[in-house]
Enzyme design. Structure first.
Site, PDB file in Angstrom:
ATOM      1  N   GLY A 503       0.804  -1.212   0.000  1.00  0.00           N
ATOM      2  CA  GLY A 503       0.000   0.000   0.000  1.00  0.00           C
ATOM      3  C   GLY A 503       0.837   1.263   0.000  1.00  0.00           C
ATOM      4  O   GLY A 503       0.425   2.315  -0.475  1.00  0.00           O
ATOM      5  N   ASP A 624      -2.527  -2.845  11.524  1.00  0.00           N
ATOM      6  CA  ASP A 624      -2.507  -3.481  10.201  1.00  0.00           C
ATOM      7  C   ASP A 624      -1.608  -4.711  10.235  1.00  0.00           C
ATOM      8  O   ASP A 624      -0.773  -4.914   9.343  1.00  0.00           O
ATOM      9  CB  ASP A 624      -2.027  -2.503   9.134  1.00  0.00           C
TER      10      ASP A 624
END
Length: 813
Positions: A503, A624
C-alpha cells in the site's frame, strides 16, 4: 418409646446434632463430624470447606474454596497426597487437639499436628480462608494449635504468612498441583530463601528456575509487571524469630489470590463481578529474562534487545565463542582485573538486584558508610541501599553478581567494584561514578547541538522545497541516506531489484557500498498512503527496538522522493512463503516452514506485539497486522513491519474511536471494521487470524470450506467444537508436527478472534498460554463468522483484492 423427660431430651439431641452437622456452620468440636456432602462455611460466607473431586477424577479430597464465587476455585487441599477412593470420608476433631480425616475403615489418612494438648478443641473456618484448630475458649491467633495457613498448597491468600518461622521450624511455601485432577505436589515450588538476604525463588524439580529479587523495603526487586495496588498493604517481618511476608487487604470488597500453576507460572488473580471471571494482572515469569541466571555472571538481560543478554558496561564475555552461539551461561568478566588497591565503584541503574545468597546487610549504615565498608574488604564485589522506604541500610555482595536484568521501571541502583584504571583511562577523577552530573551535562549539550544542527538543515531544506511547513520533526534523529547512494544501491530502482509492492509503494533490494544489504520502501505517487503515514512510520519504528520488529536504518527525502531504508530480510514476507502458490511448492514450503519454524514464528510475533502493547516506551497499536507485514530474516525469525497506520496510547488510555478506518480485510476485528473502535484487542484479533493462517497454510480472506461455505475462522471454530481441530493443519506438514503445540496454537488463535474484545486475552496472556501447558479457557464464536459475506456487502465502498493491500475508509460505519 422412652417418654420420660430425660429420654425426650436424648431424642431431641439426637435429632439436632445431624442438623447442625449438615448446616452452614463455621466451627465443629469433638461431638460433631463433617461427612462427605456436609460443609463448613465461614461466618461471613466468604469460604466453604467440604469434600470435592477435581476435574474428571473420582477421588475425593477435603478442600477449601470461595463460597460466593460462581466458578468453584479451590484454595487449599488437606489430603492432597492421599485421596479417598469413595464418598465415605469423615472429618472430625479429636482430643488433644487433632483434626483428622478418616476413611471407610475408620483409618486416619490425614491429620493435623500439635505439640500441645487442650481439653476442649474445636476446628473453625475463618473468613480469611484459614482453617484453625484451637481451644474453644481461646481466640488468640498466637495460641492456635494448628492452622492451614501454615501449610498452603498452590494458593497464597491475603493474610497468609509466607516464609520461615525459626521458632517452630515451619517453612510456609507454595507447591503446584501435579495435574488438574491430582492436587499432589507437582514439579514447581515457590518459597522464601533465607540463605543470604531474603528473596523468593521458584524451583522446578528442586532446581532454581526463577528468582524474585531481595526485599527493598517497598517490594521485591525484579517484579517486572507488578501493578501498584492500593487495595493491599505489603508487610515484611525480618527478625531472629521469623522471616515472613504477607499482604493485608485494605479494600475487603476485592477478592484475589496468588497461585502457582502446574506449568510453573505464578499468577495473581482478581475476581470481576461484572464479567463473573478471574482476571490475571501479574505473571511470573513475565518473559525469558526472568529465567534464573540466563546471562551468567555480570551479564544483564533486556527482553527488548536482540540478543537479550549483554555484558554490563566495563565487562566483556568470558567465552566470546559461546556468546556468538547465544550460550551466555559463562557470563562476563571485568575488562581490568581488581587489585584491591584504590578500587572504585561504578553505579549501574535501573536493574533487578543480583542473587543475594552471598550477601551481608547492616540496617544502621548510611550509603556512604556502606561504600567505605565494602572498600575495606577486598572480597566485597558490590553494595546498594538496603531499605528504599527509609533510605537507609546497607546490602553487600561477596561473590560474582548473577541474575541481573534491566527494568524499565522500579529498577534499583547498585555500585559495583571496579579497577581504578577504568575511570582513569577516561580522564575522570577516581571518585566520580558512571553517570556523574558532569558527563550528563556534556552529553545533553552535545545532543542539543546535534539536534539544532539537523533541525536547521531540515528547516532550510523544507523552505527550499516548499514542503512540510509546520510538520513535526520528531524523526530528525534518524540517519539520512543520500539519493545518489540509494540509486546506486538499487541499480537505479531496476525491476530486477524489485521485491514487491504494498500500500505504501514498491520495495527494492539494494546493497550499500560497505556491502550491507538493505530494503528500500519507496513512497509511490499513487499510493493510498502519504506523507502522514511516512512520518508515522519514521516516528514510531525509529524509537522501537526489539528482536521481533523490523529495524529501520534510515530515510531518504529528496524532491518528491520519500523513502525508508530497512535491514534486508532474505526470506521476504511470511505471505510469500505461506501463500505463494506455484511460487512455493508444498515441498519447498515444508522445508522452509516446517512445524518448529511455524511455532517459532507464532511465538516471535506474539512477543513483538507484547512489546508494542506493554513494554515499549510508546505503547503502540499496530492496526494493520497481517502476513505480508511479517518479514523473515535468514534464520526465519519474524519481524513485524509497516507502522504507517499505527497509533500510540499514553497514560491509562486503552482504546479509541476513529472516523478513518485503516487496515486489511480478513484481519480487521469486527468492532474496528464496523464502528471504528480500536484497542490492543484489535491487534489481538489480527494475531489470532495470523495464527490460524500459519497453522492451516490458508488465507482467511478468500477461503471457503466445501461443507458450510465458512471463512477460515468459522471453519476452524466448527472443527474445534467437533474436536476435529487437526483437520485444520496444513497438508504440506504431513504428520511431522508436535500435536500438543498444534492444538494449543489453534485454541489460542480461536481465543484471540472471539467476537467480543473483552473475551480476547491480552498479549501477555497469549505469550504465557503458548509457552506453557496449563488448561485453556473454552473459545467462543469468532467475530466475522461468515466474513466473506460481510466483505461482499462492503465492497461497494472500498475496492479490495486478494493481494491484501491496506485499505482506508473515510468513516467508521
Amino acid at each position: 418409646m422412652n417418654t420420660s423427660p430425660k429420654g425426650f431430651l436424648l431424642l431431641a439431641c439426637s435429632l439436632i446434632i445431624p442438623i447442625i452437622s449438615s448446616g452452614a456452620i463455621d466451627t465443629i468440636n469433638t461431638t460433631h463430624i463433617i461427612r462427605d456432602g456436609d460443609t463448613m462455611v465461614s461466618s461471613g460466607g466468604m469460604f466453604e470447606l467440604g469434600f470435592f473431586s477435581p476435574g474428571n477424577s473420582r477421588n475425593r479430597y477435603v478442600g477449601i474454596w470461595f463460597k460466593k464465587i460462581t466458578v468453584r476455585t479451590v484454595v487449599w487441599v488437606a489430603n492432597r497426597e492421599v485421596p479417598l477412593p469413595n464418598e465415605s470420608g469423615v472429618l472430625k476433631v479429636m482430643e488433644p487437639g487433632i483434626l483428622a480425616l478418616l476413611n471407610d475403615t475408620n483409618a486416619t489418612i490425614w491429620s493435623s499436628n500439635t505439640s500441645r494438648s487442650v481439653q476442649n478443641p474445636v476446628a473453625q473456618l475463618l473468613d480469611s480462608g484459614n482453617l484453625v484448630v484451637r481451644n474453644a475458649a481461646d481466640n488468640n491467633p498466637e495460641n492456635f494449635l494448628w492452622q492451614s495457613f501454615d501449610y498452603p498448597t498452590d494458593t497464597f491468600l491475603p493474610g497468609m504468612g509466607f516464609g520461615w518461622n525459626f521458632v517452630t521450624g515451619i517453612n510456609t511455601y507454595l507447591s503446584s498441583w501435579k495435574t488438574n485432577e491430582d492436587p499432589a505436589p507437582g514439579d514447581y515450588a515457590y518459597f522464601m530463601d533465607t540463605t543470604g538476604y531474603p528473596q523468593i525463588f521458584m524451583t522446578k524439580n528442586k532446581v532454581e528456575h526463577i528468582r524474585i529479587g531481595p526485599w527493598t523495603g517497598l517490594r521485591f526487586s525484579g517484579t517486572t509487571n507488578a501493578i501498584e495496588d492500593p487495595t493491599y498493604k505489603l508487610i515484611m517481618v525480618m527478625n531472629e524469630n521469623e522471616v515472613n511476608y504477607r499482604e493485608e487487604t485494605i479494600d475487603r470488597s476485592v477478592i484475589s489470590r496468588f497461585t502457582l500453576s502446574q506449568s510453573g507460572v505464578a499468577q495473581r488473580w482478581t475476581w470481576v463481578d461484572r464479567t463473573q471471571e478471574w482476571v490475571i494482572y501479574l505473571n511470573v515469569p513475565a518473559d525469558n529474562c526472568d529465567n534464573y541466571k540466563l546471562c551468567g555472571a555480570y551479564g544483564s538481560c533486556n527482553i527488548a534487545n536482540s540478543p537479550s543478554c549483554e555484558c554490563l558496561d566495563k565487562f566483556v564475555p568470558k567465552d566470546p565463542e559461546s556468546w556468538v552461539r547465544a550460550d551466555w551461561s559463562s557470563g562476563c568478566i571485568r575488562k581490568t582485573n581488581l587489585s584491591c588497591q584504590g578500587d572504585v565503584f561504578f553505579k549501574y541503574s535501573g536493574i533487578k538486584l543480583p542473587d543475594a545468597r552471598h550477601t551481608r546487610h547492616n540496617e544502621s549504615l548510611t550509603l556512604e558508610e556502606c561504600r567505605a565498608e565494602c572498600l575495606r574488604n577486598c572480597s566485597c564485589t558490590a553494595y546498594t541501599l538496603l531499605d528504599l522506604s527509609k533510605s537507609s541500610g546497607c546490602l553487600l555482595w561477596f561473590e560474582d553478581l548473577i541474575d541481573i536484568r534491566e527494568l524499565s521501571q522500579d529498577g534499583q541502583e547498585i555500585y559495583i567494584r571496579m579497577a581504578a584504571s577504568e575511570i582513569d583511562s577516561e580522564g575522570k577523577k577516581p571518585e566520580v561514578l558512571i553517570g556523574s552530573l558532569t558527563s550528563v551535562i556534556v552529553m545533553v549539550l552535545l545532543v542539543l547541538c546535534l539536534f539544532l544542527y539537523i533541525w536547521k538543515r531540515r528547516s532550510e531544506s523544507k523552505i527550499r522545497k516548499g514542503r512540510y511547513r509546520g510538520s513535526n520533526e520528531e524523526h530528525s534523529e534518524l540517519p539520512s541516506f543520500s539519493y545518489s547512494a540509494i540509486l546506486k544501491a538499487t541499480n537505479y530502482f531496476s525491476d530486477d531489484n524489485k521485491l514487491g509492492e504494498g500500500g505504501f509503494g514498491p520495495v527494492y533490494k539494494g546493497a550499500l557500498e560497505d556491502g550491507q544489504e538493505i530494503a528500500v520502501k519507496r513512497l509511490s505517487s499513487t499510493s493510498t498512503q502519504g506523507i502522514d503515514e511516512f512520518k508515522n512510520e519514521v516516528i514510531f519504528i525509529a524509537k522501537l527496538q526489539h528482536r521481533n520488529l523490523v529495524r529501520l536504518l534510515g530515510c531518504c527525502i529528496q524532491g518528491e522522493e520519500n523513502m525508508l531504508i530497512y535491514e534486508y530480510m532474505p526470506h521476504k514476507s511470511l505471505d510469500v512463503i505461506l501463500f505463494g502458490g506455484h511460487l512455493t511448492s508444498d515441498r519447498k514450503r515444508n522445508v522452509l516452514l516446517d512445524w518448529p519454524k511455524r511455532f517459532h514464528i507464532i511465538n516471535g510475533i506474539a512477543r513483538g506485539l507484547l512489546y508494542l502493547h506493554q513494554d515499549s516506551r510508546l505503547r503502540i497499536i499496530h492496526r494493520d497486522l497481517k502476513a505480508s507485514n511479517i518479514l523473515l530474516d535468514s534464520d526465519m525469525n519474524p519481524k513485524i513491519s509497516d507502522f504507517g497506520t499505527a497509533r500510540s496510547f499514553g497514560g491509562n488510555e486503552t482504546s479509541a474511536k476513529t472516523r478513518r478506518v485503516v487496515g486489511t480485510y480478513g484481519y480487521m476485528s469486527p468492532e474496528y471494521a464496523v464502528d471504528g473502535l480500536f484497542s490492543v484487542k484489535s491487534d489481538v484479533f489480527s494475531f489470532g487470524v495470523l495464527v490460524l493462517e500459519i497453522v492451516s497454510g490458508k488465507r482467511n480472506r478468500g477461503f471457503s470450506d466445501s461443507d458450510y461455505h465458512l471463512n477460515l475462522l468459522g471453519h476452524a471454530w466448527t472443527l474445534y467444537k467437533e474436536e476435529r481441530s487437526l483437520e485444520l493443519v496444513d497438508a504440506s506438514l504431513g504428520k511431522s508436527f508436535c500435536l500438543p503445540e498444534v492444538l494449543r496454537s489453534i485454541h489460542v488463535g480461536l481465543l484471540c478472534v472471539q467476537k467480543k474484545p473483552d473475551d480476547r486475552p491480552s498479549m501477555s496472556s497469549v505469550v504465557l498460554m503458548l509457552g506453557n501447558e496449563g488448561v485453556l479457557p473454552p473459545a467462543n464464536q469468532p467475530g466475522f463468522f461468515l466474513e466473506r459475506e460481510v466483505i461482499a456487502q462492503s465492497s461497494t465502498t472500498t475496492t479490495t483484492s486478494t493481494n491484501e493491500l491496506t485499505i482506508t475508509m473515510p468513516e467508521g460505519r
